[in-house]
Design a protein around this motif. Structure first.
Motif, PDB file in Angstrom:
ATOM      1  N   ARG A   1       0.839  -1.212   0.000  1.00 42.40           N
ATOM      2  CA  ARG A   1       0.000   0.000   0.000  1.00 42.40           C
ATOM      3  C   ARG A   1       0.870   1.257   0.000  1.00 42.40           C
ATOM      4  NH1 ARG A   1      -4.155  -0.629   4.848  1.00 42.40           N
ATOM      5  NH2 ARG A   1      -4.993   1.329   3.999  1.00 42.40           N
ATOM      6  N   LEU A   2       1.917   1.291   0.805  1.00 40.75           N
ATOM      7  CA  LEU A   2       2.769   2.481   0.895  1.00 40.75           C
ATOM      8  C   LEU A   2       3.695   2.628  -0.309  1.00 40.75           C
ATOM      9  CD1 LEU A   2       3.522   2.494   4.701  1.00 40.75           C
ATOM     10  CD2 LEU A   2       2.624   4.441   3.420  1.00 40.75           C
ATOM     11  N   LEU A   3       4.113   1.498  -0.889  1.00 44.59           N
ATOM     12  CA  LEU A   3       4.982   1.580  -2.078  1.00 44.59           C
ATOM     13  C   LEU A   3       4.174   2.075  -3.273  1.00 44.59           C
ATOM     14  CD1 LEU A   3       7.098  -1.716  -1.772  1.00 44.59           C
ATOM     15  CD2 LEU A   3       7.789   0.607  -1.143  1.00 44.59           C
ATOM     16  N   LYS A   4       2.915   1.633  -3.321  1.00 44.87           N
ATOM     17  CA  LYS A   4       2.052   1.985  -4.439  1.00 44.87           C
ATOM     18  C   LYS A   4       1.785   3.495  -4.504  1.00 44.87           C
ATOM     19  CE  LYS A   4      -1.866   0.050  -6.848  1.00 44.87           C
ATOM     20  NZ  LYS A   4      -3.004  -0.853  -6.834  1.00 44.87           N
ATOM     21  N   THR A   5       1.623   4.121  -3.335  1.00 46.58           N
ATOM     22  CA  THR A   5       1.338   5.561  -3.310  1.00 46.58           C
ATOM     23  C   THR A   5       2.630   6.381  -3.385  1.00 46.58           C
ATOM     24  OG1 THR A   5       1.384   5.534  -0.894  1.00 46.58           O
ATOM     25  CG2 THR A   5      -0.782   5.316  -1.948  1.00 46.58           C
TER      26      THR A   5
ATOM     27  N   TYR B   1      -7.879  -7.702   1.533  1.00 52.31           N
ATOM     28  CA  TYR B   1      -7.236  -7.099   0.348  1.00 52.31           C
ATOM     29  C   TYR B   1      -7.103  -5.587   0.494  1.00 52.31           C
ATOM     30  CZ  TYR B   1      -9.397 -11.356  -1.756  1.00 52.31           C
ATOM     31  OH  TYR B   1      -9.830 -12.636  -2.025  1.00 52.31           O
ATOM     32  N   VAL B   2      -7.748  -5.011   1.504  1.00 52.29           N
ATOM     33  CA  VAL B   2      -7.853  -3.549   1.672  1.00 52.29           C
ATOM     34  C   VAL B   2      -8.027  -2.813   0.339  1.00 52.29           C
ATOM     35  CG1 VAL B   2      -7.024  -2.853   3.970  1.00 52.29           C
ATOM     36  CG2 VAL B   2      -5.386  -3.739   2.355  1.00 52.29           C
ATOM     37  N   GLY B   3      -9.024  -3.262  -0.403  1.00 47.95           N
ATOM     38  CA  GLY B   3      -9.397  -2.561  -1.631  1.00 47.95           C
ATOM     39  C   GLY B   3      -8.457  -2.768  -2.810  1.00 47.95           C
ATOM     40  N   ASP B   4      -7.453  -3.631  -2.659  1.00 49.80           N
ATOM     41  CA  ASP B   4      -6.507  -3.844  -3.758  1.00 49.80           C
ATOM     42  C   ASP B   4      -6.162  -5.328  -3.859  1.00 49.80           C
ATOM     43  OD1 ASP B   4      -4.539  -3.758  -5.687  1.00 49.80           O
ATOM     44  OD2 ASP B   4      -3.068  -2.692  -4.458  1.00 49.80           O
ATOM     45  N   LYS B   5      -7.070  -6.070  -4.489  1.00 52.54           N
ATOM     46  CA  LYS B   5      -6.876  -7.514  -4.583  1.00 52.54           C
ATOM     47  C   LYS B   5      -5.630  -7.840  -5.401  1.00 52.54           C
ATOM     48  CE  LYS B   5      -9.154 -11.849  -5.672  1.00 52.54           C
ATOM     49  NZ  LYS B   5     -10.337 -12.513  -6.230  1.00 52.54           N
ATOM     50  N   GLU B   6      -5.434  -7.110  -6.463  1.00 53.73           N
ATOM     51  CA  GLU B   6      -4.292  -7.355  -7.351  1.00 53.73           C
ATOM     52  C   GLU B   6      -2.969  -7.193  -6.582  1.00 53.73           C
ATOM     53  OE1 GLU B   6      -2.241  -5.414 -11.293  1.00 53.73           O
ATOM     54  OE2 GLU B   6      -4.257  -4.728 -10.750  1.00 53.73           O
ATOM     55  N   GLY B   7      -2.896  -6.135  -5.786  1.00 46.39           N
ATOM     56  CA  GLY B   7      -1.694  -5.876  -4.977  1.00 46.39           C
ATOM     57  C   GLY B   7      -1.482  -6.965  -3.940  1.00 46.39           C
ATOM     58  N   TYR B   8      -2.592  -7.433  -3.367  1.00 41.89           N
ATOM     59  CA  TYR B   8      -2.538  -8.481  -2.341  1.00 41.89           C
ATOM     60  C   TYR B   8      -1.985  -9.784  -2.937  1.00 41.89           C
ATOM     61  CZ  TYR B   8      -4.190 -11.486   1.505  1.00 41.89           C
ATOM     62  OH  TYR B   8      -4.262 -12.379   2.553  1.00 41.89           O
ATOM     63  N   VAL B   9      -2.507 -10.143  -4.114  1.00 43.53           N
ATOM     64  CA  VAL B   9      -2.079 -11.377  -4.800  1.00 43.53           C
ATOM     65  C   VAL B   9      -0.606 -11.280  -5.200  1.00 43.53           C
ATOM     66  CG1 VAL B   9      -2.386 -12.764  -6.903  1.00 43.53           C
ATOM     67  CG2 VAL B   9      -4.388 -12.015  -5.596  1.00 43.53           C
ATOM     68  N   LYS B  10      -0.225 -10.123  -5.718  1.00 42.91           N
ATOM     69  CA  LYS B  10       1.160  -9.914  -6.149  1.00 42.91           C
ATOM     70  C   LYS B  10       2.125 -10.072  -4.971  1.00 42.91           C
ATOM     71  CE  LYS B  10       3.371  -6.370  -8.574  1.00 42.91           C
ATOM     72  NZ  LYS B  10       3.298  -5.044  -9.192  1.00 42.91           N
ATOM     73  N   ALA B  11       1.748  -9.475  -3.839  1.00 41.97           N
ATOM     74  CA  ALA B  11       2.576  -9.545  -2.631  1.00 41.97           C
ATOM     75  C   ALA B  11       2.678 -10.992  -2.144  1.00 41.97           C
ATOM     76  CB  ALA B  11       1.979  -8.673  -1.538  1.00 41.97           C
ATOM     77  N   LEU B  12       1.575 -11.718  -2.282  1.00 45.93           N
ATOM     78  CA  LEU B  12       1.536 -13.111  -1.839  1.00 45.93           C
ATOM     79  C   LEU B  12       2.421 -13.986  -2.727  1.00 45.93           C
ATOM     80  CD1 LEU B  12       0.244 -14.736   0.352  1.00 45.93           C
ATOM     81  CD2 LEU B  12      -1.812 -14.965  -1.020  1.00 45.93           C
ATOM     82  N   ASP B  13       2.334 -13.782  -4.027  1.00 41.65           N
ATOM     83  CA  ASP B  13       3.188 -14.546  -4.953  1.00 41.65           C
ATOM     84  C   ASP B  13       4.665 -14.263  -4.688  1.00 41.65           C
ATOM     85  OD1 ASP B  13       1.605 -16.245  -6.528  1.00 41.65           O
ATOM     86  OD2 ASP B  13       0.863 -14.553  -7.697  1.00 41.65           O
ATOM     87  N   ALA B  14       4.975 -12.997  -4.396  1.00 43.64           N
ATOM     88  CA  ALA B  14       6.375 -12.621  -4.169  1.00 43.64           C
ATOM     89  C   ALA B  14       6.886 -13.125  -2.833  1.00 43.64           C
ATOM     90  CB  ALA B  14       6.508 -11.097  -4.224  1.00 43.64           C
TER      91      ALA B  14
END
Length: 319
Positions: free
Chosen positions: A179-183, A256-269
């Motif tokens: 969340r913080l990296l994205k902003t 997901y705090v409103g960002d499922k894509e970010g959540y999945v990406k973080a999980l894969d990484a």
């Protein structure tokens, strides 16, 4: 009479587990085991309670309010120094999954050596984020007292503290990191989401998230502990054999705090930080002891019996 006997049996298998923030990806196995129905399959009635800071979860367990804690393994070493015996019965991870983030307002912080005079965010005082922060600072030449640890939790409270400049840097986990990296409000200073990154920062694999319980309780309830181990080992297998997207599907949507894509990406990484079988990684306990001994006076010159801080008995017998 039969009915009375049945209630006692189910009451015996009612377990309360305190999780140090169950929306954090590092503690994902707790909620995932519940979602996959693995506790129920073992005939367990597990209640997961949420406690944002691991140190408070530990106190609840010592007081007997809960039987187990999903938190960092390092507490079992710290507690042994205080004469309390607690052991990791299932080791979830071999890397902390933590990142030291620096506020974009403070480009002058280029390494932990620059923490002097800074306020640094941690989940709670006496928590593992606090331990790791102190270690990084001391390892980089600072003395305890030359910086301030500020308890800010995770998620929105951590983000707000950084936005308001109450903290100039801080240690947190996914999904807060993304969340913080994205902003663009923060940058990564030290990345301990992978085993490689952890070895670089801490000198070895760092067994972190685990299910830990009081040794005395484990010895008195081996059958129940075995059932918990069965459920968690199956969960860890599920994580190692499924994609971030498949795992995310099983989690509550608000995680997901409103960002499922970010959540999945973080999980894969980050999912490689989890052990595939719940077994304590070789040499891991030694790294944790080295890290804690660098700044904890209670541990310096104390003989810690690492073999009493974890057990592989249950995960090795897991079905």
């Amino acid at each position: 009479m039969v009915a009375a006997g049945a209630t006692t049996a189910s009451a015996a298998d009612k377990i309360s587990i305190m999780v140090g923030g169950y929306e954090k990806q590092i503690y994902l196995p707790a909620k995932l085991a519940e979602a996959l129905g693995y506790f129920k399959d073992e005939g367990l009635d597990v209640e997961l309670l949420n406690e944002p800071a691991g140190v408070d979860a530990e106190n609840e367990m010592l007081a007997g309010a809960v039987q187990g804690v999903v938190g960092f393994y390092d507490h079992s070493i710290d507690l042994q120094a205080k004469g309390k015996f607690v052991e990791s019965v299932v080791q979830f991870s071999q890397a902390p999954g933590e990142v030291e983030l620096v506020s974009a307002k403070h480009p002058e912080i280029k390494s932990p050596a620059d923490f002097k005079g800074m306020s640094l965010g941690v989940t709670g005082l006496g928590s593992s984020t606090n331990f790791l922060t102190e270690y990084l600072a001391v390892k980089n030449g600072l003395k305890l007292g030359e910086f301030t640890s500020v308890p800010v939790g995770a998620g929105n409270t951590f983000i707000a503290a950084m936005q308001q400049d109450k903290i100039q840097a801080g240690m947190t986990t996914e999904p807060t990191i993304t969340r913080l990296l994205k902003t663009g409000e923060a940058k990564v200073l030290v990345d301990m989401r992978t085993v490689e990154g952890t070895k670089a920062a801490l000198g070895g694999t760092y067994p972190a998230a685990s299910l830990y319980m009081q040794t005395e309780w484990v010895d008195a309830h081996k059958e129940t502990v075995q059932k918990l181990a069965n459920a968690f080992v199956k969960t860890l297998k599920f994580i190692s054999t499924h994609s971030g997207a498949e795992i995310a599907e099983k989690m509550p949507k608000d995680y997901y705090v409103g960002d499922k894509e970010g959540y999945v990406k973080a999980l894969d990484a980050g999912k490689a930080m989890f052990t595939p079988d719940g077994v304590m990684p070789q040499g891991g306990p030694e790294t944790v002891l080295t890290v804690l001994s660098a700044f904890k006076k209670e541990l310096q010159g104390k003989q810690i019996d690492l073999s009493k801080t974890y057990t592989t008995e249950f995960v090795k017998n897991a079905k």
